[in-house]
Design a protein around this motif. Structure first.
Motif, short mmCIF file in Angstrom:
data_model
loop_
_atom_site.label_atom_id
_atom_site.label_comp_id
_atom_site.label_asym_id
_atom_site.label_seq_id
_atom_site.Cartn_x
_atom_site.Cartn_y
_atom_site.Cartn_z
N GLU A 105 102.94 -119.04 -99.77
CA GLU A 105 103.15 -120.49 -99.75
C GLU A 105 102.63 -121.11 -98.46
N LYS A 106 102.64 -120.36 -97.38
CA LYS A 106 102.21 -120.89 -96.07
C LYS A 106 100.80 -120.46 -95.71
N LEU A 107 100.17 -119.61 -96.52
CA LEU A 107 98.90 -119.01 -96.12
C LEU A 107 97.79 -120.04 -95.97
N SER A 108 97.73 -121.02 -96.85
CA SER A 108 96.68 -122.05 -96.74
C SER A 108 96.76 -122.76 -95.40
N ASP A 109 97.96 -123.14 -94.98
CA ASP A 109 98.12 -123.85 -93.71
C ASP A 109 97.83 -122.93 -92.52
N ILE A 110 98.15 -121.64 -92.67
CA ILE A 110 97.83 -120.69 -91.59
C ILE A 110 96.32 -120.55 -91.45
N LEU A 111 95.63 -120.36 -92.56
CA LEU A 111 94.18 -120.18 -92.52
C LEU A 111 93.47 -121.46 -92.10
N ALA A 112 94.06 -122.62 -92.42
CA ALA A 112 93.45 -123.90 -92.04
C ALA A 112 93.76 -124.28 -90.59
N GLY A 113 94.61 -123.53 -89.92
CA GLY A 113 94.97 -123.84 -88.55
C GLY A 113 96.02 -124.92 -88.41
N LYS A 114 96.66 -125.28 -89.54
CA LYS A 114 97.73 -126.27 -89.47
C LYS A 114 99.03 -125.65 -88.95
N ILE A 115 99.23 -124.38 -89.24
CA ILE A 115 100.33 -123.62 -88.66
C ILE A 115 99.73 -122.63 -87.68
N THR A 116 100.21 -122.67 -86.45
CA THR A 116 99.69 -121.78 -85.41
C THR A 116 100.85 -121.21 -84.60
N MET A 117 100.52 -120.34 -83.69
CA MET A 117 101.53 -119.79 -82.78
C MET A 117 102.23 -120.91 -82.01
#
Length: 409
Positions: A243-255
């Motif tokens: 569910e979060k992978l798209s945002d992780i790969l898009a850089g919307k979710i980061t460290m």
């Protein structure tokens, strides 16, 4: 117009070892194949990505009596799926880390080494020789119960970081046995966390969490055990990650945007020792016993010592006292429950060391009264040396002229 160079799929490296991690890999692989289709109908819709490679623990003997080395569940699945497989003895191996930074070897028509390497189930492999080529570039790493510490050089390799599925509600229960320790402690709810990996164990920023509530009054006891809940939580964690992978790969979710953990609330899920499985009704309540039964259902499981005590009026037919030494039996507890009243409250009775038979011969077991008067009902046992479990009340039936008592040992 000049066509621009097509955008390549994101490349994800997966790290894991046991069966629960193999299920995660299978789910990610299926999602990857779906994401590469022109008409991706999956929900959530994911950007194109591929599993660039798989890392797992080295092959090991199946058991103490066998010298044949076998792949971990993740390793075997990677071979079955024809995915590049690495099996370093240590994740800080220079050869392994160099391989992650190297570009794949250019193949020609006469060189089949790159394609056959993934099918070479080399059970004598001691390092990363199953797939001999580089895997760069790596965009994201996903870990699920890999079982090794990841060094800083590894964590610096993927451009988007390393994400881990951890089966606890962090910051509680950081470490090797989170599900077992949370169940032993009687936590409710329990849960799973998707987080970024940092050098400190399970201390990275949290991407997402999901709670899982145990129904103490209605659920079957087996559905509240680590045996059932460990794969359940990894399944939920895998879906949470997708569910979060798209945002992780898009850089919307980061460290930087993920939620930092609160160190004051952190607890350690230490490795379990085999002696922890002993039930101690002289200083543990029935609920504490059942929490251990749930938490240690996979290993080491729970057990107790039972003393066979001759009844006062028991004697030989000739009138002499029976001097036969009666045994102390170590029994594994394979099915148990806490005894409750119809309204859900705990049954309480006068504390006693004597195990008592329940009134219903068909459904009841042996009732162990703890020091506080709460009652653990043992339904199935497996004495040491016996090949299979059997009804606990049959243990008492095997000593019709004796009393069974829990034994301090």
């Amino acid at each position: 117009p000049i066509d621009s160079e097509p955008v390549r799929p994101f490349r994800i490296l997966f790290l894991g070892t046991p069966e629960v991690a193999a299920e995660t890999l299978q789910t990610l692989h299926e999602a990857s194949r779906q994401s590469l289709l022109e008409e991706d109908t999956a929900t959530p819709k994911l950007p194109p990505f591929e599993i660039a490679g798989v890392v797992t623990q080295p092959p090991r003997p199946r058991n103490k009596r066998s010298k044949k080395l076998v792949q971990s569940p993740v390793g075997q699945l990677a071979l079955d799926l024809d995915l590049p497989l690495l099996t370093p003895q240590k994740a800080n191996s220079k050869r392994f880390l160099d391989q992650l930074a190297e570009l794949p070897k250019e193949e020609d028509g006469d060189d089949e080494s790159a394609t056959t390497a993934t099918n070479n189930n080399n059970n004598n492999s001691t390092d990363v020789d199953i797939y001999p080529h580089g895997l760069a570039p790596i965009d994201l790493c996903i870990t699920a119960a890999y079982g090794q510490y990841l060094p800083k050089r590894f964590l610096a390799t993927p451009a988007l970081g390393t994400v881990n599925i951890h089966p606890s509600l962090l910051p509680k229960w950081r470490g090797a046995s989170p599900v077992q320790r949370s169940l032993q402690a009687g936590d409710n709810p329990i849960g799973v966390t998707v987080l970024y990996t940092v050098s400190a164990m399970d201390a990275g920023p949290i991407i997402a969490q999901e709670e899982y509530t145990l129904d103490d009054e209605n659920d079957e006891e087996e559905t509240k055990s680590a045996t059932f809940l460990l794969p359940t939580l990894f399944q939920k964690g895998t879906q949470l990650l997708l569910e979060k992978l798209s945002d992780i790969l898009a850089g919307k979710i980061t460290m930087d945007t993920a939620q930092a953990q609160t160190e004051d609330d952190a607890t350690a899920a230490t490795l379990i020792h085999s002696t922890e499985g002993q039930l101690r009704p002289w200083d543990e309540t029935a609920e504490q016993c059942i929490y251990k039964y749930r938490g240690f259902s996979m290993w080491p499981q729970t057990y107790m010592y039972i003393q066979v005590v001759a009844n006062d009026d028991d004697s030989n037919d000739d009138g002499d006292d029976d001097d036969t030494e009666l045994p102390v039996i170590k029994v594994k507890i394979t099915q148990a429950r806490v005894l409750r009243n119809d309204n859900g409250t705990l049954v309480k009775q006068e504390p006693t060391q004597t195990l008592q038979m329940g009134p219903n011969k068909k459904n009841d077991g042996l009732r162990v009264t703890c020091f506080d008067g709460s009652v653990l009902e043992v339904l199935k046992v497996q004495p040491a040396g016996r090949p299979k479990p059997f009804a606990a009340r049959d243990l008492q039936n095997g000593y019709p002229k004796a009393t069974l008592q829990w034994h301090v040992q």
